[in-house]
Design a protein around this motif. Structure first.
Motif, mmCIF file in Angstrom:
data_model
loop_
_atom_site.group_PDB
_atom_site.id
_atom_site.type_symbol
_atom_site.label_atom_id
_atom_site.label_comp_id
_atom_site.label_asym_id
_atom_site.label_seq_id
_atom_site.Cartn_x
_atom_site.Cartn_y
_atom_site.Cartn_z
ATOM 1 N N VAL A 101 -128.015 -9.613 35.481
ATOM 2 C CA VAL A 101 -127.279 -10.710 34.840
ATOM 3 C C VAL A 101 -127.854 -11.953 35.351
ATOM 4 O O VAL A 101 -127.990 -12.874 34.399
ATOM 5 C CB VAL A 101 -125.736 -10.775 35.475
ATOM 6 C CG1 VAL A 101 -125.150 -11.983 35.162
ATOM 7 C CG2 VAL A 101 -125.077 -9.408 34.936
ATOM 8 N N HIS A 102 -128.196 -12.107 36.535
ATOM 9 C CA HIS A 102 -128.905 -13.305 37.155
ATOM 10 C C HIS A 102 -130.400 -13.485 36.422
ATOM 11 O O HIS A 102 -130.519 -14.791 36.041
ATOM 12 C CB HIS A 102 -129.009 -13.346 38.382
ATOM 13 C CG HIS A 102 -127.790 -13.704 39.371
ATOM 14 N ND1 HIS A 102 -127.334 -15.024 39.175
ATOM 15 C CD2 HIS A 102 -126.853 -13.158 39.960
ATOM 16 C CE1 HIS A 102 -125.876 -14.991 39.906
ATOM 17 N NE2 HIS A 102 -125.656 -13.872 40.295
ATOM 18 N N VAL A 103 -131.030 -12.603 36.333
ATOM 19 C CA VAL A 103 -132.459 -12.610 35.652
ATOM 20 C C VAL A 103 -132.188 -13.197 34.300
ATOM 21 O O VAL A 103 -132.919 -14.186 33.967
ATOM 22 C CB VAL A 103 -133.093 -11.190 35.751
ATOM 23 C CG1 VAL A 103 -134.154 -11.297 34.594
ATOM 24 C CG2 VAL A 103 -133.292 -10.978 37.242
ATOM 25 N N MET A 104 -131.000 -12.788 33.580
ATOM 26 C CA MET A 104 -130.963 -13.005 32.233
ATOM 27 C C MET A 104 -130.353 -14.492 32.180
ATOM 28 O O MET A 104 -130.866 -15.259 31.407
ATOM 29 C CB MET A 104 -129.627 -12.326 31.393
ATOM 30 C CG MET A 104 -130.514 -10.981 30.877
ATOM 31 S SD MET A 104 -128.929 -10.087 30.085
ATOM 32 C CE MET A 104 -128.399 -10.921 28.779
ATOM 33 N N ASN A 105 -129.809 -14.861 33.084
ATOM 34 C CA ASN A 105 -129.108 -16.139 33.121
ATOM 35 C C ASN A 105 -130.211 -17.265 33.680
ATOM 36 O O ASN A 105 -130.294 -18.269 32.700
ATOM 37 C CB ASN A 105 -128.167 -16.306 34.646
ATOM 38 C CG ASN A 105 -127.366 -17.552 34.408
ATOM 39 O OD1 ASN A 105 -127.383 -18.362 33.557
ATOM 40 N ND2 ASN A 105 -126.567 -17.852 35.557
ATOM 41 N N GLU A 106 -131.189 -16.814 34.347
ATOM 42 C CA GLU A 106 -132.397 -17.745 34.653
ATOM 43 C C GLU A 106 -133.287 -17.667 33.434
ATOM 44 O O GLU A 106 -133.703 -18.860 32.949
ATOM 45 C CB GLU A 106 -133.367 -17.085 35.860
ATOM 46 C CG GLU A 106 -132.583 -17.392 37.229
ATOM 47 C CD GLU A 106 -132.369 -18.828 37.701
ATOM 48 O OE1 GLU A 106 -133.339 -19.610 37.056
ATOM 49 O OE2 GLU A 106 -131.085 -19.336 38.188
ATOM 50 N N LEU A 107 -133.375 -16.686 32.881
ATOM 51 C CA LEU A 107 -134.364 -16.401 31.763
ATOM 52 C C LEU A 107 -133.701 -17.214 30.383
ATOM 53 O O LEU A 107 -134.304 -18.224 29.960
ATOM 54 C CB LEU A 107 -134.308 -15.062 31.198
ATOM 55 C CG LEU A 107 -135.609 -14.512 31.249
ATOM 56 C CD1 LEU A 107 -135.738 -12.843 31.531
ATOM 57 C CD2 LEU A 107 -136.228 -14.499 29.834
ATOM 58 N N SER A 108 -132.344 -17.212 30.246
ATOM 59 C CA SER A 108 -131.876 -17.887 29.230
ATOM 60 C C SER A 108 -131.698 -19.498 29.538
ATOM 61 O O SER A 108 -132.014 -20.344 28.724
ATOM 62 C CB SER A 108 -130.282 -17.384 28.793
ATOM 63 O OG SER A 108 -129.779 -17.665 29.921
ATOM 64 N N GLY A 109 -131.648 -19.777 30.740
ATOM 65 C CA GLY A 109 -131.619 -21.184 31.191
ATOM 66 C C GLY A 109 -133.010 -21.680 31.099
ATOM 67 O O GLY A 109 -133.159 -22.605 30.318
ATOM 68 N N SER A 110 -133.785 -20.957 31.311
ATOM 69 C CA SER A 110 -135.627 -21.524 31.108
ATOM 70 C C SER A 110 -135.410 -21.665 29.469
ATOM 71 O O SER A 110 -136.399 -22.659 29.168
ATOM 72 C CB SER A 110 -136.562 -20.566 31.860
ATOM 73 O OG SER A 110 -136.159 -20.490 33.064
ATOM 74 N N LEU A 111 -135.454 -20.578 28.871
ATOM 75 C CA LEU A 111 -135.422 -20.491 27.437
ATOM 76 C C LEU A 111 -134.901 -21.574 26.855
ATOM 77 O O LEU A 111 -135.360 -22.414 25.992
ATOM 78 C CB LEU A 111 -134.949 -19.263 26.917
ATOM 79 C CG LEU A 111 -136.004 -17.750 26.793
ATOM 80 C CD1 LEU A 111 -135.330 -16.699 26.221
ATOM 81 C CD2 LEU A 111 -137.127 -18.412 26.012
ATOM 82 N N ALA A 112 -133.448 -21.910 27.083
ATOM 83 C CA ALA A 112 -132.731 -22.916 26.548
ATOM 84 C C ALA A 112 -133.413 -24.428 26.751
ATOM 85 O O ALA A 112 -133.627 -25.402 26.129
ATOM 86 C CB ALA A 112 -131.440 -22.858 27.088
ATOM 87 N N HIS A 113 -134.054 -24.446 28.049
ATOM 88 C CA HIS A 113 -134.744 -25.771 28.378
ATOM 89 C C HIS A 113 -135.745 -25.945 27.632
ATOM 90 O O HIS A 113 -136.280 -26.955 27.195
ATOM 91 C CB HIS A 113 -134.826 -25.624 29.976
ATOM 92 C CG HIS A 113 -135.581 -26.801 30.393
ATOM 93 N ND1 HIS A 113 -134.930 -27.934 30.539
ATOM 94 C CD2 HIS A 113 -136.716 -27.074 30.959
ATOM 95 C CE1 HIS A 113 -135.706 -28.917 31.064
ATOM 96 N NE2 HIS A 113 -136.982 -28.514 31.118
ATOM 97 N N GLU A 114 -136.663 -24.648 27.760
ATOM 98 C CA GLU A 114 -137.939 -24.963 26.810
ATOM 99 C C GLU A 114 -137.799 -24.978 25.317
ATOM 100 O O GLU A 114 -138.589 -25.715 24.508
ATOM 101 C CB GLU A 114 -138.975 -23.508 27.131
ATOM 102 C CG GLU A 114 -139.184 -23.417 28.574
ATOM 103 C CD GLU A 114 -140.242 -24.664 29.209
ATOM 104 O OE1 GLU A 114 -140.758 -25.076 28.247
ATOM 105 O OE2 GLU A 114 -139.853 -25.020 30.423
ATOM 106 N N LEU A 115 -136.719 -24.016 24.623
ATOM 107 C CA LEU A 115 -136.796 -24.136 23.355
ATOM 108 C C LEU A 115 -136.054 -25.386 22.723
ATOM 109 O O LEU A 115 -136.138 -25.882 21.522
ATOM 110 C CB LEU A 115 -136.065 -22.866 22.770
ATOM 111 C CG LEU A 115 -137.178 -21.839 23.187
ATOM 112 C CD1 LEU A 115 -136.346 -20.371 22.735
ATOM 113 C CD2 LEU A 115 -138.368 -21.817 22.259
#
Ligand code: ADP
Length: 468
Positions: free
Chosen positions: A243-257
Motif C-alpha cells: 500500500v505504501h509503495v503504491m502511495n509513494e508511487l502514486s505520489g511521485s507519479l502525481a507530482h511528475e505528471l
C-alpha cells in the motif's frame, strides 16, 4: 547403640545409592543425555563404594579402603560433573580421575602407617568438599532453571556436607572414633544423613529434569505462539508495504505528471479558444481539442483518485507501546538477524512509553530501518545494532544505530527521496515510507552518521501524555 548395626546400615545406604540412580535412569530414559548418564554412573560408583565400606569386616582391606574410597570419590566427582555440565561447564574427566587415584593412594598410605585420624580426615574431607560442591551446583541450577527440585537436591547435599564435615572435626578434635563403621552416634547420624542425601538427592535430580522438560514444553508453546504472531504480523506488514509503495508511487507519479498534464490542458484550452475566435480551424479539429482537454482532466482526476484511494486514513489510531514495537520488530526479524549474524542490544525504559498511532505502520517504520541496518552491516566486522528508547520532554525518541559504513555523505541530501537507492536490487522506498509514516504521526525522522561511524537514525514521535 545396638539397635542399628552400622556396617549393615552402610550396606543399606550403598544399596539406596545403587537403586536411586538406577530408578532415576529408568524414569529419565526417554530423554537420555550425558548428564543423566554421568549422574547415574556417579551414583552407582558411590553406592558400590559404600557397600565395600559396609562389608569391611568380611573383605580384604584393599577392597574396603583405597578401592572403596576411590570409587566413592570418583562417583561424587561424576555427579558434580553432571550438574556442572547442565550449567554448560563440563569438568575434565581425566583430571578428576587422576585426582581420585592420588587421593585414594594418600588415603591408603595413611592407613598403612596406622594414622587412622588423618586417614579418616583425609578421606571424609574430600567427601565433605564434593558434597558441598554438588549442593552449590544444585542451588545454581535452581536459580538458572528455575527448578524447585534442584533446590531440594542442593539442600540434601548441604545436609550431607554438614554431617560429614562435623564428623571430620569430631575426629580431628579427638571426640569421635575415626572408624567409619563404628557403633557411635556420629556413625548413626551420618548414616541417616546418607539415606536422606541418597533419596532426596535422587528425587531432586529426577525432579530437576522433569521441571526442565515441563519448562521446555511451555517455552516451545510460547515460541510457537510468538512465531505464529510474527508470521501473521509479517504478512500484514507486507500488505501494508505494498500500500505504501503504491502511495509513494502514486505520489511521485502525481507530482511528475501533474505539471505536463496541466501544460497540455492549458495549451489545449488556449488553442481551442483561439481557433474558435478566429474561425481558422475546422470543426473536427476543435472537437479533437475538446477531447484532449477532457481526457487530460480525466487523467488528472484519475491520479487524484488513486492517491486518495491508497492514502490511509488516521481513523485506526490507538495508544501503542513503543517497547512492544521494538520487541515485535526484533521478533519478526529474528530469523534474518540470525542469518546475518547481527545482534541487537536494546535499552528500553521500564514503564511503557506510549504514542498514539497505527501499530502496524509504526512497526513498519522500525522494520524498514532495521532491514537497512542489517543490509548495511553485511560486510562489517562488528555486526551490532543498538536500539535505544527514551522520553524527552513531550516526545518519544527512538534511536537506531548500526555499525555499517554509514549513510553515503555525498547523497545525504537526497537519501530519503523516493526511488533513491545505492543497492543493485533496491527500490529506494524504505526511507521515504518511514519518513511519511512518521510525519503522518506528527513526528520527525532524522538521518545522520554516528561520530564513531555507522548510521544513526532518530525517530521522534509525540508522547501520549498519559504514559508519563
Ligand atoms: P533501499 O533500501 O531499497 O535502497 P531505502 O530508501 O531504504 O531504499 O534506502 C535508500 C538508501 O539509503 C540505500 O540504498 C542506502 O544507500 C542508504 N541507507 C539506508 N539505510 C542505511 C544504513 N543504515 N546505512 C547506510 N546506508 C543506508
Amino acid at each position: 547403640m545396638n539397635y542399628l548395626d552400622i556396617p549393615t546400615a552402610y550396606v543399606v545406604v550403598g544399596m539406596l545409592f545403587l537403586l536411586g540412580p538406577a530408578s532415576g535412569w529408568l524414569v529419565l530414559s526417554p530423554g537420555q543425555s550425558r548428564t543423566i548418564v554421568m549422574w547415574s554412573l556417579g551414583g552407582l560408583l558411590f553406592g558400590v563404594g559404600m557397600l565395600l565400606i559396609g562389608a569391611r569386616a568380611h573383605i580384604p582391606s584393599f577392597l574396603s579402603y583405597p578401592l572403596a574410597m576411590g570409587l566413592s570419590t570418583l562417583g561424587l566427582c561424576m555427579k558434580a560433573d553432571a550438574l556442572s555440565r547442565e550449567l554448560g561447564k563440563p569438568w575434565r574427566m581425566t583430571f578428576y580421575a587422576i585426582g581420585t587415584l592420588v587421593h585414594a593412594a594418600v588415603f591408603d598410605a595413611f592407613r598403612s602407617l596406622g594414622l587412622s585420624d588423618l586417614r579418616f580426615a583425609w578421606g571424609a574431607s574430600a567427601t565433605t568438599v564434593l558434597f558441598a560442591v554438588i549442593a552449590w551446583l544444585g542451588f545454581q541450577l535452581a536459580r538458572t532453571g528455575p527448578s524447585p527440585s534442584a533446590r531440594w537436591l542442593g539442600l540434601a547435599y548441604s545436609l550431607g556436607a554438614f554431617f560429614v564435615g562435623a564428623r571430620v572435626l569430631g575426629v580431628l578434635t579427638g571426640h569421635i572414633d575415626p572408624e567409619v563403621v563404628s557403633q557411635s552416634v556420629a556413625s548413626i547420624s551420618s548414616t541417616v544423613a546418607g539415606v536422606l542425601v541418597s533419596y532426596v538427592g535422587t528425587l531432586g535430580f529426577v525432579g530437576m529434569f522433569l521441571d526442565r522438560s515441563r519448562r521446555h514444553e511451555l517455552e516451545a508453546v510460547d515460541q510457537r505462539a510468538r512465531q505464529e504472531e510474527a508470521t501473521r504480523l509479517g504478512a500484514q506488514i507486507a500488505q501494508l508495504d505494498r500500500v505504501h509503495v503504491m502511495n509513494e508511487l502514486s505520489g511521485s507519479l502525481a507530482h511528475e505528471l501533474n505539471q505536463p498534464l496541466a501544460a497540455i490542458l492549458t495549451n489545449a484550452q488556449l488553442a481551442r479558444h483561439m481557433a474558435g475566435r478566429s474561425g481558422l480551424l475546422p470543426g473536427a479539429l476543435i472537437h479533437m481539442m475538446n477531447e484532449i482537454e477532457r481526457d487530460t482532466q480525466r487523467a488528472s482526476q484519475m491520479l487524484l483518485r488513486i492517491r486518495n484511494f491508497v492514502r490511509k486514513s488516521s481513523e485506526d489510531r490507538s495508544p501503542v507501546s513503543m517497547q512492544r514495537i521494538v520487541k515485535e520488530a526484533t521478533d519478526i526479524l529474528a530469523a534474518d538477524l540470525r542469518r546475518a549474524k547481527v545482534s541487537v542490544s536494546t535499552e528500553l525504559p521500564g514503564t511503557p512509553v506510549m504514542v498514539m498511532g497505527e501499530k502496524l505502520q509504526l512497526l513498519q517504520v522500525l522494520l524498514n530501518l532495521m532491514i537497512n541496518a542489517v543490509q548495511a552491516m553485511a560486510q562489517s566486522e562488528k555486526r551490532e545494532m543498538e536500539c535505544l528508547l527514551r522520553v524527552e520532554q513531550k516526545d518519544v525518541l527512538l534511536v537506531l544505530r548500526d555499525h555499517g559504513p554509514g549513510f553515503p555523505v555525498e547523497h545525504l541530501d537526497k537519501i530519503d527521496a523516493p526511488f533513491f537507492t545505492t543497492k543493485p536490487d533496491g527500490m529506494g522506498l524504505g526511507l521515504p515510507i518511514a519518513r511519511s509514516i512518521v510525519e503522518q504521526h506528527g513526528g520527525k525522522l532524522h538521518l545522520a552518521n554516528a561520530p564513531q561511524g555507522g548510521a544513526r537514525v532518530e525517530v521522534k514521535l509525540p508522547l501520549l501524555s498519559s504514559s508519563q
